[in-house]
Each structure stands twice: as structure tokens, then as C-alpha cells.
Design an enzyme around this catalytic site. Structure first.
Site, PDB file in Angstrom:
ATOM      1  N   ASN A   1      17.486  15.955  14.032  1.00 26.19           N
ATOM      2  CA  ASN A   1      17.229  14.102  14.124  1.00 26.19           C
ATOM      3  C   ASN A   1      18.122  12.981  15.262  1.00 26.19           C
ATOM      4  OD1 ASN A   1      16.428  13.879  11.188  1.00 26.19           O
ATOM      5  ND2 ASN A   1      18.341  14.492  10.589  1.00 26.19           N
TER       6      ASN A   1
ATOM      7  N   LYS B   1      18.958  12.044  19.111  1.00 31.57           N
ATOM      8  CA  LYS B   1      18.002  11.802  20.119  1.00 31.57           C
ATOM      9  C   LYS B   1      17.734  13.215  21.243  1.00 31.57           C
ATOM     10  CE  LYS B   1      17.733   8.953  23.961  1.00 31.57           C
ATOM     11  NZ  LYS B   1      16.802   8.608  24.515  1.00 31.57           N
TER      12      LYS B   1
ATOM     13  N   LYS C   1      14.879  15.203  22.122  1.00 34.38           N
ATOM     14  CA  LYS C   1      13.727  16.239  21.380  1.00 34.38           C
ATOM     15  C   LYS C   1      12.219  16.056  22.699  1.00 34.38           C
ATOM     16  CE  LYS C   1      13.312  14.628  17.361  1.00 34.38           C
ATOM     17  NZ  LYS C   1      14.780  14.077  17.551  1.00 34.38           N
ATOM     18  N   THR C   2      11.766  15.257  22.750  1.00 30.69           N
ATOM     19  CA  THR C   2      10.551  14.090  23.932  1.00 30.69           C
ATOM     20  C   THR C   2      10.901  14.933  25.167  1.00 30.69           C
ATOM     21  OG1 THR C   2       9.503  13.393  21.767  1.00 30.69           O
ATOM     22  CG2 THR C   2       9.222  12.450  24.696  1.00 30.69           C
ATOM     23  N   THR C   3      12.100  13.885  25.196  1.00 28.46           N
ATOM     24  CA  THR C   3      12.639  13.805  26.597  1.00 28.46           C
ATOM     25  C   THR C   3      13.165  15.434  27.189  1.00 28.46           C
ATOM     26  OG1 THR C   3      14.885  13.674  25.883  1.00 28.46           O
ATOM     27  CG2 THR C   3      13.170  11.283  26.861  1.00 28.46           C
TER      28      THR C   3
ATOM     29  N   ARG D   1      10.850  20.761  34.801  1.00 31.55           N
ATOM     30  CA  ARG D   1      10.694  22.113  35.928  1.00 31.55           C
ATOM     31  C   ARG D   1       9.896  23.362  36.106  1.00 31.55           C
ATOM     32  NH1 ARG D   1      16.242  25.115  32.673  1.00 31.55           N
ATOM     33  NH2 ARG D   1      17.063  23.364  34.299  1.00 31.55           N
TER      34      ARG D   1
ATOM     35  N   PHE E   1       3.953   1.726  12.467  1.00 28.81           N
ATOM     36  CA  PHE E   1       4.914   3.319  11.748  1.00 28.81           C
ATOM     37  C   PHE E   1       3.396   3.927  10.757  1.00 28.81           C
ATOM     38  CE2 PHE E   1       8.136   1.175  14.298  1.00 28.81           C
ATOM     39  CZ  PHE E   1       7.912   2.529  14.962  1.00 28.81           C
TER      40      PHE E   1
ATOM     41  N   TRP F   1       4.143   4.885   7.614  1.00 29.68           N
ATOM     42  CA  TRP F   1       4.035   3.917   6.343  1.00 29.68           C
ATOM     43  C   TRP F   1       3.870   2.990   6.490  1.00 29.68           C
ATOM     44  CZ3 TRP F   1       8.277   6.117   9.631  1.00 29.68           C
ATOM     45  CH2 TRP F   1       8.651   4.697  10.399  1.00 29.68           C
TER      46      TRP F   1
ATOM     47  N   GLU G   1       6.268  15.616  18.649  1.00 29.85           N
ATOM     48  CA  GLU G   1       5.773  15.725  17.851  1.00 29.85           C
ATOM     49  C   GLU G   1       4.973  16.543  16.788  1.00 29.85           C
ATOM     50  OE1 GLU G   1       7.317  13.863  15.091  1.00 29.85           O
ATOM     51  OE2 GLU G   1       9.071  12.832  16.397  1.00 29.85           O
TER      52      GLU G   1
HETATM   53  P1  ATP Z   1      13.875  11.025  22.993  1.00 31.83           P
HETATM   54  O1  ATP Z   1      12.166  10.565  23.448  1.00 31.83           O
HETATM   55  O2  ATP Z   1      14.618   9.546  23.819  1.00 31.83           O
HETATM   56  O3  ATP Z   1      14.287  12.380  23.847  1.00 31.83           O
HETATM   57  P2  ATP Z   1      13.536  12.184  20.742  1.00 31.83           P
HETATM   58  O4  ATP Z   1      11.909  12.478  20.748  1.00 31.83           O
HETATM   59  O5  ATP Z   1      14.984  12.529  19.537  1.00 31.83           O
HETATM   60  O6  ATP Z   1      14.310  11.131  21.562  1.00 31.83           O
HETATM   61  P3  ATP Z   1      11.785  11.089  17.742  1.00 31.83           P
HETATM   62  O7  ATP Z   1      12.021  11.712  16.437  1.00 31.83           O
HETATM   63  O8  ATP Z   1      10.906  11.151  18.828  1.00 31.83           O
HETATM   64  O9  ATP Z   1      13.378  11.445  19.006  1.00 31.83           O
HETATM   65  O10 ATP Z   1      12.312   8.683  17.591  1.00 31.83           O
HETATM   66  C1  ATP Z   1      12.752   8.201  18.454  1.00 31.83           C
HETATM   67  C2  ATP Z   1      12.207   6.722  18.568  1.00 31.83           C
HETATM   68  O11 ATP Z   1      13.598   6.975  17.199  1.00 31.83           O
HETATM   69  C3  ATP Z   1      13.287   6.143  19.369  1.00 31.83           C
HETATM   70  O12 ATP Z   1      12.423   5.157  19.831  1.00 31.83           O
HETATM   71  C4  ATP Z   1      14.832   5.749  18.738  1.00 31.83           C
HETATM   72  O13 ATP Z   1      14.945   4.477  18.620  1.00 31.83           O
HETATM   73  C5  ATP Z   1      14.582   6.138  17.204  1.00 31.83           C
HETATM   74  N1  ATP Z   1      15.143   6.586  16.403  1.00 31.83           N
HETATM   75  C6  ATP Z   1      16.605   6.040  15.643  1.00 31.83           C
HETATM   76  N2  ATP Z   1      17.102   6.926  14.975  1.00 31.83           N
HETATM   77  C7  ATP Z   1      16.835   8.188  16.049  1.00 31.83           C
HETATM   78  C8  ATP Z   1      17.509   8.792  16.221  1.00 31.83           C
HETATM   79  N3  ATP Z   1      19.142   9.182  14.934  1.00 31.83           N
HETATM   80  N4  ATP Z   1      18.134  10.150  16.910  1.00 31.83           N
HETATM   81  C9  ATP Z   1      16.761   9.260  17.692  1.00 31.83           C
HETATM   82  N5  ATP Z   1      16.185   8.872  17.950  1.00 31.83           N
HETATM   83  C10 ATP Z   1      15.850   7.647  16.786  1.00 31.83           C
HETATM   84 MG    MG Z   2      10.011  12.266  20.292  1.00 30.93          MG
END
Ligand code: ATP
Ligand code: MG
Length: 178
Positions: free
Chosen positions: A14, A16, A18-20, A28, A71, A73, A110
Site C-alpha cells: 500500500n 508509495k 511501486k511504479t517509481t 538501470r 477511476f 469505481w 498495475e
Molecule cells: P509511485 O508511482 O509514486 O511509485 P505507487 O506506484 O506505489 O507510487 P499507486 O498505488 O500506483 O502508487 O498509486 C499512486 C496514486 O495513489 C498517487 O496518485 C497517490 O497520490 C495515491 N495514493 C493514495 N494513497 C497512497 C499510498 N498509501 N501510497 C501510494 N500512493 C497513494
Molecule cells: Mg503505481
């Protein structure tokens, strides 16, 4: 170059990152001359990585298959059906990429969100993973990884939310999340 043995990585949880993390891994690998494909599901708006990766052509490519939508939903039944069709086209592209061995690193951003919303069949996804070329690395991201995917993976990293500014009312920011 090519990898001697490609593995399957999962970035989930949950928090932040994953994508980054997947983009960082791609960056790399790209620097070592590996070709990177990133298929992004459930994302149709403009994001910073599209512009960065433009500068890495033809070594790192991002592919999207969805028309712009709200989104999941917020969608009605017809829109959900259209989304499902878009995602199936994306999955056809993934299967083709795997079959033809078109890249060294295949990132499917995703994929787990797609599975969570029942937009693809998990058994078909596992079959695709199991059929990957020996040298191909596959990275998948998203929350709530199903057991079938965890079982198929060689590496699973869980991003755990310790604290997130979203909960303090800070929405996605251009330059950070977008
Ligand atoms: P990033 O892209 O920064 O690496 P992520 O891929 O881990 O993040 P996702 O689940 O893909 O995160 O969703 C990111 C989106 O959801 C963002 O726009 C963020 O504002 C929102 N969000 C809400 N709660 C969270 C959370 N607990 N962690 C990460 N993103 C969140
Ligand atoms: Mg993501």
C-alpha cells in the site's frame, strides 16, 4: 547484452514506490544496454515518466492501451466493458512480446490492479509468466498481489505505508506522482 537468466519481480503493498521502483530498475537496466518495455495499465493521463523515457528512445518504451477514463469505481457497466477490451488488447501485446522475445525487461505496471478488478484472468497471466523466455526479466506492480502471482514470482517486495501525505490531504503532485 542480454541477461543470462531473467527472473520475475513483484513490487506490491500500500505504500508509495511501486511504479517509481519499476522505472528505476528500468533506468538501470537500460544503461547496460538492455531494452525495456513498460506496459502501463489503469493510467491514461499525462505523467512525467512519458517525457523522461522519450529521451531514452529506442531503448526504453512505454505502452498504453486505454482511452482516457476516470477511476474504475466511477465507471458504468458499458465503460467497464470498454476498459476490459482495452486491457485485453494490452494483454495481447504482452503475450506477443513474450512470444517474440521483443525486449529484455518487461515491466507491467498495475497488472495487480487489473487482476484485482477482474479485468484479466489470473490463470492466463500466470501462464504468460511461465512461458517467458529464459533471458527475459518481468516486473509487475500493484496492490494486493494474489497468491498465484506470489507463487510464480522469484522476488516480492512489499512497499509498506508507514506514513503517506495523501492521508493528510496532499493529492498527487505533478513532478512527484505525475
Ligand atoms: P509511485 O508511482 O509514486 O511509485 P505507487 O506506484 O506505489 O507510487 P499507486 O498505488 O500506483 O502508487 O498509486 C499512486 C496514486 O495513489 C498517487 O496518485 C497517490 O497520490 C495515491 N495514493 C493514495 N494513497 C497512497 C499510498 N498509501 N501510497 C501510494 N500512493 C497513494
Ligand atoms: Mg503505481
Amino acid at each position: 547484452m542480454t541477461l543470462q537468466k531473467g527472473l520475475i519481480q513483484v513490487y506490491t503493498g500500500n505504500g508509495k514506490g511501486k511504479t517509481t521502483a519499476a522505472l528505476g530498475q528500468g533506468l538501470r537496466s537500460c544503461g547496460r544496454g538492455l531494452t525495456v518495455y513498460m506496459v502501463q495499465f489503469l493510467k491514461s493521463g499525462d505523467t512525467g515518466e512519458l517525457h523522461s523515457i522519450e529521451k531514452l528512445q529506442p531503448y526504453f518504451k512505454i505502452f498504453r492501451f486505454e482511452r482516457e477514463r476516470g477511476f474504475f469505481w466511477t465507471l458504468n457497466a458499458q465503460e467497464k466493458q470498454e476498459l476490459k477490451e482495452d486491457i485485453e488488447r494490452g494483454f495481447d501485446f504482452i503475450k506477443e512480446t513474450v512470444k517474440k522475445n521483443s525486449c529484455d525487461i518487461l515491466i507491467i505496471d498495475e497488472l495487480l490492479g487489473v487482476l484485482g478488478n477482474k479485468l484479466l484472468d489470473v490463470n492466463e497471466v500466470v501462464a504468460m509468466l511461465k512461458s517467458k523466455p529464459e533471458t527475459m526479466e518481468i516486473i509487475v506492480t500493484g496492490r494486493n498481489a494474489p497468491k498465484e502471482i506470489l507463487d510464480a514470482a522469484d522476488l516480492v517486495t512489499e512497499m509498506r505505508e508507514v506514513k503517506h501525505y495523501f492521508n493528510a490531504g496532499v493529492p498527487a503532485r505533478v513532478g512527484i506522482e505525475e
